[in-house]
Design a protein around this motif. Structure first.
Motif, short mmCIF file in Angstrom:
data_model
loop_
_atom_site.label_atom_id
_atom_site.label_comp_id
_atom_site.label_asym_id
_atom_site.label_seq_id
_atom_site.Cartn_x
_atom_site.Cartn_y
_atom_site.Cartn_z
N PHE A 145 -33.28 83.35 25.80
CA PHE A 145 -34.43 82.79 25.10
C PHE A 145 -35.69 83.53 25.54
O PHE A 145 -35.95 83.70 26.73
CB PHE A 145 -34.57 81.30 25.40
CG PHE A 145 -33.48 80.47 24.78
CD1 PHE A 145 -33.54 80.11 23.45
CD2 PHE A 145 -32.38 80.08 25.53
CE1 PHE A 145 -32.52 79.35 22.87
CE2 PHE A 145 -31.36 79.34 24.97
CZ PHE A 145 -31.42 78.97 23.63
N VAL A 146 -36.45 84.02 24.55
CA VAL A 146 -37.63 84.81 24.85
C VAL A 146 -38.83 84.30 24.06
O VAL A 146 -38.68 83.71 22.98
CB VAL A 146 -37.42 86.31 24.53
CG1 VAL A 146 -36.32 86.90 25.41
CG2 VAL A 146 -37.12 86.52 23.05
N LEU A 147 -40.00 84.55 24.61
CA LEU A 147 -41.27 84.33 23.92
C LEU A 147 -41.80 85.69 23.50
O LEU A 147 -41.90 86.59 24.32
CB LEU A 147 -42.27 83.64 24.85
CG LEU A 147 -43.69 83.49 24.34
CD1 LEU A 147 -43.76 82.47 23.22
CD2 LEU A 147 -44.64 83.10 25.47
N ILE A 148 -42.10 85.86 22.20
CA ILE A 148 -42.59 87.14 21.68
C ILE A 148 -44.04 86.98 21.27
O ILE A 148 -44.38 86.09 20.49
CB ILE A 148 -41.75 87.61 20.47
CG1 ILE A 148 -40.26 87.67 20.83
CG2 ILE A 148 -42.23 88.98 20.00
CD1 ILE A 148 -39.37 88.08 19.68
N GLU A 149 -44.88 87.86 21.81
CA GLU A 149 -46.29 87.93 21.40
C GLU A 149 -46.50 89.33 20.82
O GLU A 149 -46.22 90.33 21.49
CB GLU A 149 -47.23 87.71 22.59
CG GLU A 149 -47.11 86.32 23.19
CD GLU A 149 -48.09 86.09 24.33
OE1 GLU A 149 -48.77 87.07 24.71
OE2 GLU A 149 -48.18 84.96 24.83
N ALA A 150 -46.96 89.40 19.57
CA ALA A 150 -47.08 90.70 18.90
C ALA A 150 -48.36 90.79 18.10
O ALA A 150 -48.89 89.77 17.63
CB ALA A 150 -45.87 90.93 17.99
N VAL A 151 -48.84 92.04 17.94
CA VAL A 151 -50.03 92.29 17.14
C VAL A 151 -49.88 93.66 16.47
O VAL A 151 -49.33 94.59 17.07
CB VAL A 151 -51.30 92.24 18.01
CG1 VAL A 151 -51.30 93.32 19.08
CG2 VAL A 151 -52.57 92.34 17.14
N ALA A 152 -50.32 93.77 15.21
CA ALA A 152 -50.22 95.04 14.48
C ALA A 152 -51.24 96.03 15.01
O ALA A 152 -52.34 95.65 15.44
CB ALA A 152 -50.42 94.80 12.99
N ASP A 153 -50.88 97.35 14.96
CA ASP A 153 -51.83 98.38 15.40
C ASP A 153 -52.82 98.69 14.28
O ASP A 153 -52.77 98.11 13.19
CB ASP A 153 -51.10 99.64 15.88
CG ASP A 153 -50.35 100.33 14.75
OD1 ASP A 153 -50.48 99.91 13.57
OD2 ASP A 153 -49.62 101.30 15.03
N ALA A 154 -53.73 99.62 14.54
CA ALA A 154 -54.79 99.92 13.59
C ALA A 154 -54.26 100.46 12.28
O ALA A 154 -54.83 100.24 11.21
CB ALA A 154 -55.79 100.90 14.21
N SER A 155 -53.14 101.20 12.34
CA SER A 155 -52.59 101.79 11.11
C SER A 155 -51.96 100.75 10.21
O SER A 155 -51.79 100.96 9.01
CB SER A 155 -51.56 102.86 11.47
OG SER A 155 -50.39 102.25 12.03
N GLY A 156 -51.56 99.62 10.79
CA GLY A 156 -50.89 98.59 10.01
C GLY A 156 -49.45 98.91 9.69
O GLY A 156 -48.80 98.19 8.92
N GLN A 157 -48.91 99.97 10.31
CA GLN A 157 -47.52 100.36 10.06
C GLN A 157 -46.60 100.00 11.23
O GLN A 157 -45.39 99.97 11.08
CB GLN A 157 -47.43 101.88 9.82
CG GLN A 157 -48.25 102.35 8.63
CD GLN A 157 -47.86 101.63 7.35
OE1 GLN A 157 -46.67 101.53 7.01
NE2 GLN A 157 -48.86 101.11 6.62
N GLU A 158 -47.17 99.73 12.38
CA GLU A 158 -46.39 99.37 13.55
C GLU A 158 -47.07 98.21 14.28
O GLU A 158 -48.25 97.94 14.06
CB GLU A 158 -46.26 100.55 14.52
CG GLU A 158 -45.43 101.71 13.99
CD GLU A 158 -45.30 102.83 15.00
OE1 GLU A 158 -44.38 103.65 14.85
OE2 GLU A 158 -46.14 102.89 15.94
N CYS A 159 -46.29 97.55 15.12
CA CYS A 159 -46.85 96.48 15.94
C CYS A 159 -46.38 96.64 17.38
O CYS A 159 -45.34 97.23 17.63
CB CYS A 159 -46.47 95.09 15.41
SG CYS A 159 -44.72 94.67 15.61
N ARG A 160 -47.20 96.15 18.29
CA ARG A 160 -46.85 96.15 19.70
C ARG A 160 -46.43 94.73 20.06
O ARG A 160 -47.12 93.77 19.74
CB ARG A 160 -48.05 96.57 20.55
CG ARG A 160 -48.70 97.87 20.12
CD ARG A 160 -47.89 99.08 20.53
NE ARG A 160 -48.61 100.31 20.20
CZ ARG A 160 -48.36 101.03 19.12
NH1 ARG A 160 -47.43 100.64 18.27
NH2 ARG A 160 -49.03 102.14 18.89
N ALA A 161 -45.30 94.62 20.76
CA ALA A 161 -44.76 93.29 21.07
C ALA A 161 -44.45 93.19 22.56
O ALA A 161 -43.95 94.13 23.17
CB ALA A 161 -43.49 93.02 20.27
N ALA A 162 -44.79 92.03 23.12
CA ALA A 162 -44.43 91.70 24.50
C ALA A 162 -43.31 90.66 24.48
O ALA A 162 -43.43 89.65 23.78
CB ALA A 162 -45.65 91.16 25.27
#
Length: 426
Positions: free
Chosen positions: A158-175
């Motif tokens: 079981f994981v908690l995912i926190e993510a946000v899209a980068d400036a390009s809007g084509q990729e996201c960074r996830a913790a």
């Protein structure tokens, strides 16, 4: 753009100035052959450019070394962070991952790139992940979700995912944060809560049964006892003078035993009802209640010589009837235990304990060993070596009443130095 251009021109001018100064210093040290002015000028320009290039190269090498050092530090922080890091594109394909995430899912990092993240999500959570991924690129803010990830030869993770899209809007960074321990604890707490709820239901049923039993005791047992005591009175009244003295003593013992049992039943009924009585909080005078209790004791036993010291003006908020029962028991106990003292006294007052008012009843009776203090407030417990009337239920009743008021009750004493009983109210 104008600002950047001016900045670059300024840096170039500064670099050229440094190079020319360096060349002048070198020419001052060395003898340079002089030809015509044009050749001298061209040579000077070539030397300046050469020095400029050497300086630029030195600065570039220093910048490269610093960048490589920073990259190594960043890579270490990225790879060995306590949580997993991922780069995922709009389709859900993994573009990069740190070593921590690779360890979480049990795969080598080289095998993660190009795989769809959904392959690591449990079947029942994949639709939730799809919605989560769409929200990341739609809302362009940090999004959070909890999922169960699949791990080879292991139970789900079981994981908690926190993510946000980068400036390009084509990729996201996830913790990715492992919350398996937390989820396991929550499951255990739910189990405990279910068990407690079941036990609470059982206790409620048991309380209903006890109330039914109390009703039976009140009506079914006290009735026959009253009949026994009544017939003893009839026999003593009608045939008393005709009976042998020993027989009359037996009849009195039967009568007194029946009445004693009746009082015990009455005491038990009062004790059991304390938990069910509704608390009616209002301001009341404890000093007045204590005086009324003292007056009643003097009326019942006028031959006793006991001095009461009741502090005036002591007030509190609570249930008047229940707190009267508290003082009746505490003062009544003091009255019983200091009965053999020549100059007996009973004191009622108030002090402060931990910033709260603590009311107390103090006497100069025989006292008790504090090793026995824990047993004082248990039902049917009596202090050894001291014989007084009672059923050992009074202090247990006090404890219940004070507990229902959100307070606590305790005692302090030493053998042959009297005893003090304290209580607080919530």
């Amino acid at each position: 753009m104008v600002t950047d251009k001016n900045l670059l021109e300024g840096e170039a001018a500064e670099l050229r100035c440094r190079a020319e100064n360096y060349l002048i210093a070198q020419e001052a040290k060395e003898e340079v052959s002089r030809t015509d002015d044009e050749s001298r000028r061209l040579l000077h320009e070539l030397q300046v450019h050469q020095i400029e290039l050497e300086m630029q190269n030195a600065e570039l090498r220093q910048a490269r070394d610093e960048a490589e050092k920073a990259l190594v530090e960043y890579t270490d922080l990225y790879d060995f962070a306590p949580i997993g890091y991922l780069t995922i594109d709009r389709a859900g394909t993994i573009q990069g991952a740190n070593l921590t995430f690779a360890s979480l899912v049990g795969l080598e990092r080289s095998r993660l790139r190009g795989r769809h993240f959904g392959r690591f999500v449990s079947a029942e959570a994949r639709s939730s992940f799809t919605e989560f991924l769409e929200k990341i690129f739609t809302n362009k803010g940090k999004e959070v979700c909890e999922l169960a990830l699949l791990k080879a030869a292991s139970p789900p993770l079981f994981v908690l995912i926190e993510a946000v899209a980068d400036a390009s809007g084509q990729e996201c960074r996830a913790a990715i944060i492992d919350i398996s321990a937390r989820r396991q604890l929550e499951a255990e707490l739910e189990t405990v809560h279910a068990d407690l709820s079941a036990r609470a239901a059982e206790l409620e049923t048991a309380n209903i049964d006890l109330e039914a039993f109390n009703y039976s005791v009140s009506h079914d047992l006290r009735g026959p006892l009253t009949i026994v005591a009544g017939f003893c009175d009839v026999i003593d009244g009608v045939y008393g003078n005709q009976l042998p003295g020993e027989c009359r003593d037996y009849i009195r013992e039967i009568h007194d035993g029946a009445m004693c049992m009746n009082r015990i039943i009455e005491t038990l009924l009062k004790f059991s009802s304390v938990k069910r009585v509704e608390i009616l909080h209002k301001k009341l005078s404890l000093s007045k209640i204590a005086k009324d209790v003292a007056k009643g004791l003097h009326v019942a036993e006028p031959e006793r010589r006991v001095t009461f010291r009741i502090a005036p003006g002591i007030t509190a908020r609570g249930d008047a009837e229940l707190l009267r029962l508290v003082l009746d028991n505490l003062i009544g106990n003091a009255w019983k235990y200091c009965g053999k003292e020549e100059k007996a006294f009973i004191e009622f007052g108030v002090t402060e304990v931990d910033g709260k008012p603590a009311y107390f009843v103090r006497d100069n009776g025989p006292g008790f060993d504090m090793a026995l203090a824990a047993k004082l407030f248990l039902p049917f417990q009596r202090l050894p070596g001291i014989k007084v009337a009672g059923h050992g239920i009074g202090l247990a009743t006090v404890d219940r009443i004070i507990s229902r008021h959100g307070g606590k009750v305790w005692a302090e004493s030493k053998p042959r130095e009297g005893a003090t009983f304290y209580f607080t109210l919530g």
